[in-house]
Motif scaffolding. Structure first.
Motif, PDB file in Angstrom:
ATOM      1  N   GLN A 191      24.624  55.858  55.162  1.00 30.59           N
ATOM      2  CA  GLN A 191      26.043  55.410  54.102  1.00 30.59           C
ATOM      3  C   GLN A 191      25.282  54.395  53.222  1.00 30.59           C
ATOM      4  OE1 GLN A 191      29.295  55.978  54.292  1.00 30.59           O
ATOM      5  NE2 GLN A 191      29.230  54.993  52.239  1.00 30.59           N
ATOM      6  N   SER A 195      25.438  54.966  49.142  1.00 29.64           N
ATOM      7  CA  SER A 195      25.891  54.072  48.191  1.00 29.64           C
ATOM      8  C   SER A 195      25.281  53.901  46.933  1.00 29.64           C
ATOM      9  CB  SER A 195      26.514  52.787  48.827  1.00 29.64           C
ATOM     10  OG  SER A 195      27.533  53.022  49.875  1.00 29.64           O
ATOM     11  N   ARG A 198      25.119  57.046  44.577  1.00 32.54           N
ATOM     12  CA  ARG A 198      26.284  57.041  43.882  1.00 32.54           C
ATOM     13  C   ARG A 198      26.176  55.905  42.759  1.00 32.54           C
ATOM     14  NH1 ARG A 198      29.167  56.102  47.901  1.00 32.54           N
ATOM     15  NH2 ARG A 198      29.666  58.479  48.597  1.00 32.54           N
TER      16      ARG A 198
END
Length: 206
Positions: A191, A195, A198
């Motif tokens: 994760q 992030s 992104r």
């Protein structure tokens, strides 16, 4: 193959075999025992060597964590002692110290040395990834890309794509950077890295 019709014939053949080959068999048995003893000795030696290297590695990294010149010298001495994977791991710890002190050129030199200390694929991937980051800091994007190209293991795709995107972005190749970040996202990393990728994608110019 000969067929023996009676037990006496079988016994006689066995007797002749040992008469004719007894010396060779005896030597073979001795060699076999010697090989077994040698193998056990080698295993014990390997285990003892690994334990010694592990203890020396721990001592070197503990000294290094102090950040003193003496600690750095201790780590460098350990690394030059040809300790294989432990030497490579100590090199990575030493690189961290060099980067903290902003001695990026020395960090690069240490990473290149570390590559020659291990044959472990994952450890080599880690070193090449760190090397690519260091080369990027030195504004050597093409060399950084070469370091990334050396990483072939599937499990490193997301992390390699992350750094590759950074390198390509530094060269002004926005589309290449976008493709790299998207490839990293497609690899479904943890994760935290998702992030980060992104965020980098969103910050690229249109």
């Amino acid at each position: 193959m000969e067929v023996y019709t009676t037990e006496n014939e079988q016994v006689e053949v066995i007797r002749r075999f040992f008469v004719e080959n007894g010396k060779a068999l005896a030597i073979g048995v001795v060699l076999g025992i010697g090989a077994l003893v040698g193998w056990r000795f080698w295993q014990n030696h390997q285990e003892s060597s690994a334990m010694a290297a592990s203890a020396a590695y721990q001592q070197a990294t503990e000294a290094l964590s102090a950040g003193t010149p003496e600690g750095i010298n201790s780590a460098e001495k350990f690394i030059t002692g040809d300790h294989g994977n432990y030497g490579a791991l100590a090199s990575l710890a030493l690189v961290h110290q060099f980067v903290e002190k902003n001695d990026i050129a020395k960090a690069e030199q240490q990473l290149r040395q570390a590559l020659g200390q291990t044959k472990d694929g994952d450890l080599q991937a880690m070193i090449n990834l760190r090397l690519a980051r260091v080369l990027l800091q030195q504004k050597k994007p093409d060399e950084a890309l070469k370091a990334l190209d050396a990483i072939k293991l599937e499990g490193w795709v997301a992390m390699v794509s992350d750094v590759r995107g950074d390198v390509l972005a530094s060269k002004g190749d926005t589309q290449g950077a976008r493709d790299a970040y998207n490839k990293g996202m497609a690899a479904k990393p943890a994760q935290g890295l998702q992030s980060l990728l992104r965020l980098k994608l969103n910050n690229l110019p249109s």
